[in-house]
Design an enzyme around this catalytic site. Structure first.
Site, short mmCIF file in Angstrom:
data_model
loop_
_atom_site.label_atom_id
_atom_site.label_comp_id
_atom_site.label_asym_id
_atom_site.label_seq_id
_atom_site.Cartn_x
_atom_site.Cartn_y
_atom_site.Cartn_z
N THR A 154 6.60 1.89 12.39
CA THR A 154 5.90 0.69 12.87
C THR A 154 4.46 0.90 12.39
OG1 THR A 154 5.28 1.68 14.98
CG2 THR A 154 7.37 0.48 14.94
N HIS A 155 3.80 -0.17 12.02
CA HIS A 155 2.45 -0.08 11.42
C HIS A 155 2.46 0.79 10.17
CE1 HIS A 155 0.96 -1.63 15.35
NE2 HIS A 155 1.91 -0.83 15.83
N SER A 276 7.02 1.34 -19.30
CA SER A 276 5.67 0.92 -19.64
C SER A 276 5.48 1.06 -21.14
CB SER A 276 4.67 1.83 -18.91
OG SER A 276 3.45 1.88 -19.61
N LYS A 282 6.77 6.28 -17.21
CA LYS A 282 6.94 5.27 -16.16
C LYS A 282 8.34 4.68 -16.08
CE LYS A 282 4.29 3.64 -13.76
NZ LYS A 282 3.26 2.60 -13.97
N ASN A 284 9.49 1.47 -13.76
CA ASN A 284 8.92 0.52 -12.80
C ASN A 284 10.00 -0.33 -12.11
OD1 ASN A 284 6.33 1.37 -13.56
ND2 ASN A 284 6.25 -0.14 -15.21
N GLU A 289 9.61 -6.24 -7.82
CA GLU A 289 8.26 -6.83 -7.79
C GLU A 289 8.30 -8.32 -8.13
OE1 GLU A 289 5.20 -4.08 -9.77
OE2 GLU A 289 7.13 -3.24 -10.32
N LYS A 324 12.29 -33.55 -7.48
CA LYS A 324 13.32 -32.86 -8.26
C LYS A 324 12.95 -31.49 -8.78
CE LYS A 324 15.26 -37.17 -9.37
NZ LYS A 324 14.19 -37.75 -8.50
#
Ligand code: ARG
Length: 476
Positions: A154-155, A276, A282, A284, A289, A324
């Site tokens: 939580t948080h 990348s 990398k 990703n 996303e 539309k």
């Protein structure tokens, strides 16, 4: 000359044609427009408004036009403004002036409302089907992870350990509400506006119910003004879709976090990630996303449609042509996202060990130490304070609760005994939450079983409603 050119003395300005035409985007409605016309022309003959033989010629012509549009052979032009007039023009080219009888007792205003409803009906079934596939992928991960413990947050601070299965099932129930909302909207979408004419009805003795039945509608719109002015069903769809994307975006965010080196809780399959152009190391989580990012356009379409409708007087206004693109784009956006999500979840590797390490190295069992003291008759508020002291001392000494010896525990409270070590293990902490809907293994199993019943119900609904649509597929 335009189909409506009779009262005009000059051609329209070219820019006006370009600006007001909707054929660029409403050609998506061709199939539905023709389905509606086939039902309409059959009714015209049945009600003896046109002859059987004219109706048969028109129906054959419409089918030929449908084929030509589907194959790309037919030319759709801005001169003919929208899909309705393009189809009518192609029909007249096909069968001659008898094609001009099709539009008897009908207006583009009731026609476009009909097409929108037919289009949306199909989208409701397809999207529900995809949602169920995603639910099933999450459900499969849940079943495989009934012993996988991870920190619940939580948080975004570690709070209490939960089963990964419990976390997956939270999404299953979220998407269940989405499926139910889409199914509930069906009854408002599936009412036939045809026969409302331009706004007031028609002077021809048509049979609205016959057309509605032919098209598998549940009934007809009761008021002709409302029938041509209503786009509530579009707003409702965009709103329901907004919640679907809200839910997807929350799952996306978790996947992005979980697949980072900092969390390292899951590894998304290579097939669902990208690299990348500069940094060779990398991998990703682009799909997650981008799905998260596309939430913006769906919320945007909802706001756009609500704003277009605000303050519009009855009945049809050209403003409504703006209904539309947002709807089409929302359908495409959801289809794209959901199509990728089910296999991405299914192939996701769950790193049980890292999750377990994370739970072992945190204070998420602190509530259980407090609950233990409550079991020894210490008031909860005092127990909370004692455990606060224990945690603080552990933080200062760089330790976790399970690193303390019994003697060290007893410095804080003489109520603590040897059995505390069993109580504080992550699995024990999870299984202590043995309340309906809680994270204890048997409670999560209950959720898994309940979901199986819900899936059956969903699939039943999809089959029944898909059949209503397939019956009509005169046009391939
Ligand atoms: N293209 C129009 C639309 O999408 C069809 C209805 C036009 N009706 C009219 N009276 N101009 O809204």
């Amino acid at each position: 000359m335009k189909l409506w050119g009779g009262r005009f003395t000059k051609p329209t300005n070219e820019l006006v044609d370009e600006y007001t035409a909707s054929i660029r985007f409403d050609q998506k409605l061709a199939k539905y427009d023709i389905q509606g016309s086939l039902a309409h022309v059959e009714m015209l003959a049945k009600c003896e408004i046109i002859s059987e033989s004219d109706a048969a010629t028109i129906a054959e012509g419409l089918k030929a036009v449908a084929k030509k549009i589907a194959s790309g052979e037919a030319e759709l032009t801005e001169d003919n403004e929208d899909i309705h007039m393009n189809v009518e023009k192609l029909l007249i080219d096909e069968v001659g002036s008898v094609g001009g009888k099709l539009h008897t007792g009908r207006s583009r205003n009731d026609q476009v409302a009909l097409d929108m409803r037919l289009y949306l009906r199909e989208a409701l079934v397809t999207i529900s089907q995809q949602l169920v596939e995603l639910q099933q992928a999450l459900h499969t991960q849940a079943k495989a992870n009934l012993d996988t413990v991870l920190p619940g947050y939580t948080h975004l601070q570690r709070a209490q350990p939960v089963l990964f299965a419990h976390h997956m099932m939270a999404y299953v129930f979220m998407f269940q509400r989405d499926v139910e909302r889409l199914a509930d909207s069906w009854k408002r979408v599936n009412q036939s506006p045809l026969g409302a004419g331009a706004l007031a009805g028609t002077s021809f003795p048509i049979d609205r119910h016959y057309v509605a039945e032919k098209l598998n509608f549940d009934g007809i719109c009761d008021n002709s003004l409302d029938a041509v002015s209503d786009r509530d069903f579009v707003v409702e769809f965009l709103s329901n879709s907004s919640l679907v994307t809200a839910h997807l975006s929350r799952l996306c965010e978790e996947l992005v976090q979980w697949s980072s080196a900092e969390f390292n809780f899951v590894e998304l399959d290579d097939a669902f990630c990208t690299g990348s152009s500069m940094m060779p190391q990398k991998k990703n989580p682009d799909v997650a996303e981008l799905v998260r990012g596309k939430t913006g356009r769906v919320y945007g379409h909802l706001m756009g449609m609500l704003t277009t409708l605000k303050g519009l007087p009855l009945a049809y206004n050209k403003d409504m042509q703006e209904d539309k693109e947002g709807m089409f784009d929302t359908v495409e956006t959801l289809k794209g996202a959901l199509g990728l999500f089910a296999p991405m979840i299914e192939t996701m590797e769950v790193k049980k060990d890292t999750m377990y390490q994370a739970v072992a190295k945190d204070y998420s069992n602190a509530t259980d130490l407090a609950d233990y003291l409550v079991g020894k008759d210490l008031p909860f508020r005092e127990a909370h304070a004692v455990v606060g002291q224990v945690v603080l001392s552990c933080i200062n000494e760089n330790k976790y609760l399970l690193d303390l010896s019994l003697e060290e525990f007893q410095e804080f409270s003489s109520l603590i005994e040897e059995d505390i070590f069993d109580v504080l293990s992550p699995k024990a902490v999870v299984n202590a939450r043995n309340v309906a809907g809680g994270t204890a293994k048997n409670r999560v199993e209950e959720q898994i079983n309940k979901a199986e019943m819900l899936f059956e119900k969903n699939i039943g609904w999809i089959k029944e409603h898909a059949a209503k649509i397939e019956e009509l597929s005169v046009v391939e």
